[in-house]
Scaffold this active site. Structure first.
Site, PDB file in Angstrom:
ATOM      1  N   GLY A 199      11.572  32.674 -40.161  1.00  0.00           N
ATOM      2  CA  GLY A 199      10.647  32.517 -41.274  1.00  0.00           C
ATOM      3  C   GLY A 199      11.233  33.208 -42.492  1.00  0.00           C
ATOM      4  O   GLY A 199      12.033  34.131 -42.350  1.00  0.00           O
ATOM      5  N   THR A 200      10.831  32.771 -43.662  1.00  0.00           N
ATOM      6  CA  THR A 200      11.521  33.288 -44.850  1.00  0.00           C
ATOM      7  C   THR A 200      10.600  34.068 -45.794  1.00  0.00           C
ATOM      8  O   THR A 200      10.228  35.166 -45.468  1.00  0.00           O
ATOM      9  CB  THR A 200      12.255  32.160 -45.576  1.00  0.00           C
ATOM     10  N   THR A 201      10.191  33.495 -46.929  1.00  0.00           N
ATOM     11  CA  THR A 201       9.631  34.330 -47.994  1.00  0.00           C
ATOM     12  C   THR A 201       8.124  34.558 -47.864  1.00  0.00           C
ATOM     13  O   THR A 201       7.349  33.608 -47.717  1.00  0.00           O
ATOM     14  CB  THR A 201       9.932  33.700 -49.361  1.00  0.00           C
ATOM     15  N   ASP A 236       5.826  30.866 -47.823  1.00  0.00           N
ATOM     16  CA  ASP A 236       6.274  29.468 -47.776  1.00  0.00           C
ATOM     17  C   ASP A 236       6.150  28.957 -46.348  1.00  0.00           C
ATOM     18  O   ASP A 236       5.798  29.710 -45.447  1.00  0.00           O
ATOM     19  CB  ASP A 236       7.718  29.335 -48.306  1.00  0.00           C
ATOM     20  N   LYS A 283       2.930  31.328 -41.905  1.00  0.00           N
ATOM     21  CA  LYS A 283       3.432  32.711 -41.961  1.00  0.00           C
ATOM     22  C   LYS A 283       2.390  33.708 -42.434  1.00  0.00           C
ATOM     23  O   LYS A 283       2.649  34.913 -42.439  1.00  0.00           O
ATOM     24  CB  LYS A 283       4.657  32.778 -42.895  1.00  0.00           C
TER      25      LYS A 283
END
Length: 271
Positions: free
Chosen positions: A50-52, A67, A83
């Site tokens: 998972g990112t931001t 995101d 997320k």
């Protein structure tokens, strides 16, 4: 009877108390035990990340946003990963890092808070919740050393103080209370810079949501692992507010409207 379940029993000297993770450990179900120790280094297969994620305070509480993209190496592994999650009524947790352990940690954290409230008859304080999550991140250190790093953001409305509060973590379980805003993940630096430039203490809900959406837009513009709005598939980043009234997701239509305003603003600035 086949399929029946029995609850574990503990003696007075062995009572795990309201700690749900400790209940699991004492029944041989340690949720953070590495499956099989392997030599230090990157895992022998690609894992989803998972990112931001971002969080910022505003007049009535906190806005959390993330995101929806998960990546595996250079591939888009999932386009609609969630997320941003409620932890309980007045708090939420956003996750970045190895997707599998992160999702497991969120579910265990939710159970831990529910277990504590049922055992003690009252919810844990916001700072106590932040400490519980810190212990879970620290317990995951063995997995983190093998490449399964989980980095959450925790935020909530402190009903005792009447304010929103935000906590960030490092992979070793270090817990840090952020004054006004925080962001993490591969696009966290760009998101944090955007929030930093636009944040002020008297932001309204609409202004705070717009700033969070702008932060994710700028992160997606600079970081290939961060997903932007996907109007074709109807997939938009997750945004939630946490106030005295509790945790609440914004409707997809409202998030889409905010992103449309950002796109119009960007187009208006083009020469």
């Amino acid at each position: 009877m086949a399929g029946s379940m029995s609850l574990p029993a503990f003696g007075p000297a062995d009572d795990p108390g309201p700690d749900f993770a400790e209940v699991l450990r004492r029944t041989g179900l340690d949720p953070f035990r590495p499956p099989n120790a392997s030599p230090p280094g990157p895992p022998p297969f690609e894992i989803r990340h998972g990112t931001t994620i971002a969080a910022l305070r505003y007049a009535d509480g906190v806005v959390m946003a993330g995101d929806r993209r998960a990546t595996a190496g250079s591939s888009i592994a999932h386009r609609a990963m969630e997320k941003v999650h409620p932890a309980d009524r007045h708090s939420g947790v956003a996750i970045a890092g190895a997707a599998g352990p992160a999702m497991e940690m969120v579910r265990l954290f939710q159970l831990q808070l529910e277990h504590y409230e049922k055992v003690e008859g009252q919810p844990l304080s916001l700072e106590g919740k932040a400490n519980q999550l810190s212990q879970m991140v620290r317990a995951n250190l063995g997995m983190a050393m093998q490449g399964f790093v989980v980095v959450p953001l925790f935020a909530g409305f402190d009903v005792r103080r009447g304010v929103g509060r935000i906590y960030s973590y490092d992979p070793t379980g270090g817990r840090y209370e952020e004054t006004d805003f925080a962001a993490d993940g591969s696009g966290g630096r760009d998101a944090r810079t955007t929030v930093k430039l636009g944040w002020r203490p008297d932001l309204s809900r609409a202004e705070a949501v717009e700033l969070a959406v702008q932060a994710l837009w700028n992160a997606a513009d600079e970081d290939s692992a961060t997903g932007g709005p996907d109007a074709v598939r109807g997939i938009y980043p997750s945004v939630a507010t946490i106030t005295a009234a509790g945790f609440e997701y914004l409707a997809n239509a409202e998030v889409a409207e905010r992103f449309a305003a950002v796109v119009n603003s960007e187009e208006a600035q083009q020469p």
